[in-house]
Design a protein around this motif. Structure first.
Motif, PDB file in Angstrom:
ATOM      1  N   UNK A 162      33.476  41.049  39.568  1.00  0.00           N
ATOM      2  CA  UNK A 162      32.112  40.967  39.025  1.00  0.00           C
ATOM      3  C   UNK A 162      31.453  39.608  39.263  1.00  0.00           C
ATOM      4  N   UNK A 163      32.242  38.571  39.436  1.00  0.00           N
ATOM      5  CA  UNK A 163      31.674  37.229  39.562  1.00  0.00           C
ATOM      6  C   UNK A 163      31.150  36.982  40.969  1.00  0.00           C
ATOM      7  N   UNK A 164      31.873  37.418  41.981  1.00  0.00           N
ATOM      8  CA  UNK A 164      31.520  37.095  43.359  1.00  0.00           C
ATOM      9  C   UNK A 164      30.846  38.254  44.084  1.00  0.00           C
ATOM     10  N   UNK A 165      29.870  38.865  43.458  1.00  0.00           N
ATOM     11  CA  UNK A 165      29.093  39.883  44.163  1.00  0.00           C
ATOM     12  C   UNK A 165      28.128  39.184  45.110  1.00  0.00           C
ATOM     13  N   UNK A 166      27.606  39.928  46.054  1.00  0.00           N
ATOM     14  CA  UNK A 166      26.709  39.318  47.036  1.00  0.00           C
ATOM     15  C   UNK A 166      25.439  38.780  46.378  1.00  0.00           C
ATOM     16  N   UNK A 167      24.977  39.439  45.334  1.00  0.00           N
ATOM     17  CA  UNK A 167      23.767  38.970  44.646  1.00  0.00           C
ATOM     18  C   UNK A 167      24.037  37.652  43.933  1.00  0.00           C
ATOM     19  N   UNK A 168      25.184  37.519  43.284  1.00  0.00           N
ATOM     20  CA  UNK A 168      25.507  36.268  42.602  1.00  0.00           C
ATOM     21  C   UNK A 168      25.660  35.110  43.576  1.00  0.00           C
ATOM     22  N   UNK A 169      26.295  35.351  44.709  1.00  0.00           N
ATOM     23  CA  UNK A 169      26.440  34.304  45.720  1.00  0.00           C
ATOM     24  C   UNK A 169      25.073  33.920  46.274  1.00  0.00           C
ATOM     25  N   UNK A 170      24.205  34.908  46.470  1.00  0.00           N
ATOM     26  CA  UNK A 170      22.864  34.634  46.961  1.00  0.00           C
ATOM     27  C   UNK A 170      22.061  33.814  45.952  1.00  0.00           C
ATOM     28  N   UNK A 171      22.213  34.105  44.668  1.00  0.00           N
ATOM     29  CA  UNK A 171      21.498  33.347  43.649  1.00  0.00           C
ATOM     30  C   UNK A 171      21.986  31.900  43.570  1.00  0.00           C
ATOM     31  N   UNK A 204      22.729  19.849  50.598  1.00  0.00           N
ATOM     32  CA  UNK A 204      22.571  21.041  49.766  1.00  0.00           C
ATOM     33  C   UNK A 204      22.002  22.206  50.565  1.00  0.00           C
ATOM     34  N   UNK A 205      21.159  21.899  51.536  1.00  0.00           N
ATOM     35  CA  UNK A 205      20.605  22.958  52.387  1.00  0.00           C
ATOM     36  C   UNK A 205      21.679  23.629  53.230  1.00  0.00           C
ATOM     37  N   UNK A 206      22.634  22.845  53.718  1.00  0.00           N
ATOM     38  CA  UNK A 206      23.730  23.403  54.504  1.00  0.00           C
ATOM     39  C   UNK A 206      24.622  24.268  53.616  1.00  0.00           C
ATOM     40  N   UNK A 207      24.894  23.792  52.408  1.00  0.00           N
ATOM     41  CA  UNK A 207      25.707  24.581  51.471  1.00  0.00           C
ATOM     42  C   UNK A 207      25.006  25.884  51.123  1.00  0.00           C
ATOM     43  N   UNK A 208      23.682  25.844  50.971  1.00  0.00           N
ATOM     44  CA  UNK A 208      22.929  27.068  50.684  1.00  0.00           C
ATOM     45  C   UNK A 208      23.021  28.039  51.854  1.00  0.00           C
ATOM     46  N   UNK A 209      22.921  27.526  53.080  1.00  0.00           N
ATOM     47  CA  UNK A 209      23.015  28.400  54.252  1.00  0.00           C
ATOM     48  C   UNK A 209      24.395  29.056  54.343  1.00  0.00           C
ATOM     49  N   UNK A 210      25.432  28.311  54.034  1.00  0.00           N
ATOM     50  CA  UNK A 210      26.785  28.875  54.060  1.00  0.00           C
ATOM     51  C   UNK A 210      26.926  29.973  53.001  1.00  0.00           C
ATOM     52  N   UNK A 211      26.385  29.728  51.807  1.00  0.00           N
ATOM     53  CA  UNK A 211      26.465  30.736  50.755  1.00  0.00           C
ATOM     54  C   UNK A 211      25.666  31.986  51.109  1.00  0.00           C
ATOM     55  N   UNK A 244      27.824  33.937  53.500  1.00  0.00           N
ATOM     56  CA  UNK A 244      28.910  34.615  52.789  1.00  0.00           C
ATOM     57  C   UNK A 244      28.377  35.834  52.045  1.00  0.00           C
ATOM     58  N   UNK A 245      27.208  35.693  51.404  1.00  0.00           N
ATOM     59  CA  UNK A 245      26.609  36.834  50.709  1.00  0.00           C
ATOM     60  C   UNK A 245      26.270  37.952  51.691  1.00  0.00           C
ATOM     61  N   UNK A 246      25.796  37.585  52.869  1.00  0.00           N
ATOM     62  CA  UNK A 246      25.501  38.595  53.884  1.00  0.00           C
ATOM     63  C   UNK A 246      26.769  39.320  54.319  1.00  0.00           C
ATOM     64  N   UNK A 247      27.844  38.567  54.530  1.00  0.00           N
ATOM     65  CA  UNK A 247      29.095  39.200  54.948  1.00  0.00           C
ATOM     66  C   UNK A 247      29.640  40.134  53.874  1.00  0.00           C
TER      67      UNK A 247
END
Length: 56
Positions: free
Chosen positions: A25-34, A2-9, A12-15
């Motif tokens: 509206x669903x895949x904004x950087x804030x939603x991916x970060x959350x 789960x930690x690796x999946x969080x790092x990948x997300x 992606x949010x940073x990119x």
């Protein structure tokens, strides 16, 4: 895992944020970060770590 999946997300949010990519509206950087923060919280709490308690 789960930690690796969080790092990948988080990456992606940073990119999405750095490249100023227009998303829906669903895949904004804030939603991916959350979602990444939720996975990180699950990782830290020990969910799905694969270890079973030792019983005697």
């Amino acid at each position: 895992m789960l930690g690796i999946a969080a790092a990948v997300l988080f990456f992606i949010a940073f990119l999405i944020n750095a490249a100023d990519i227009a998303t829906n509206e669903v895949f904004t950087s804030v939603n991916v970060m959350l979602i990444g923060l939720a996975l990180l919280a699950l990782h830290v709490s020990g969910v799905a770590n694969g270890r079973r308690p030792h019983r005697r």
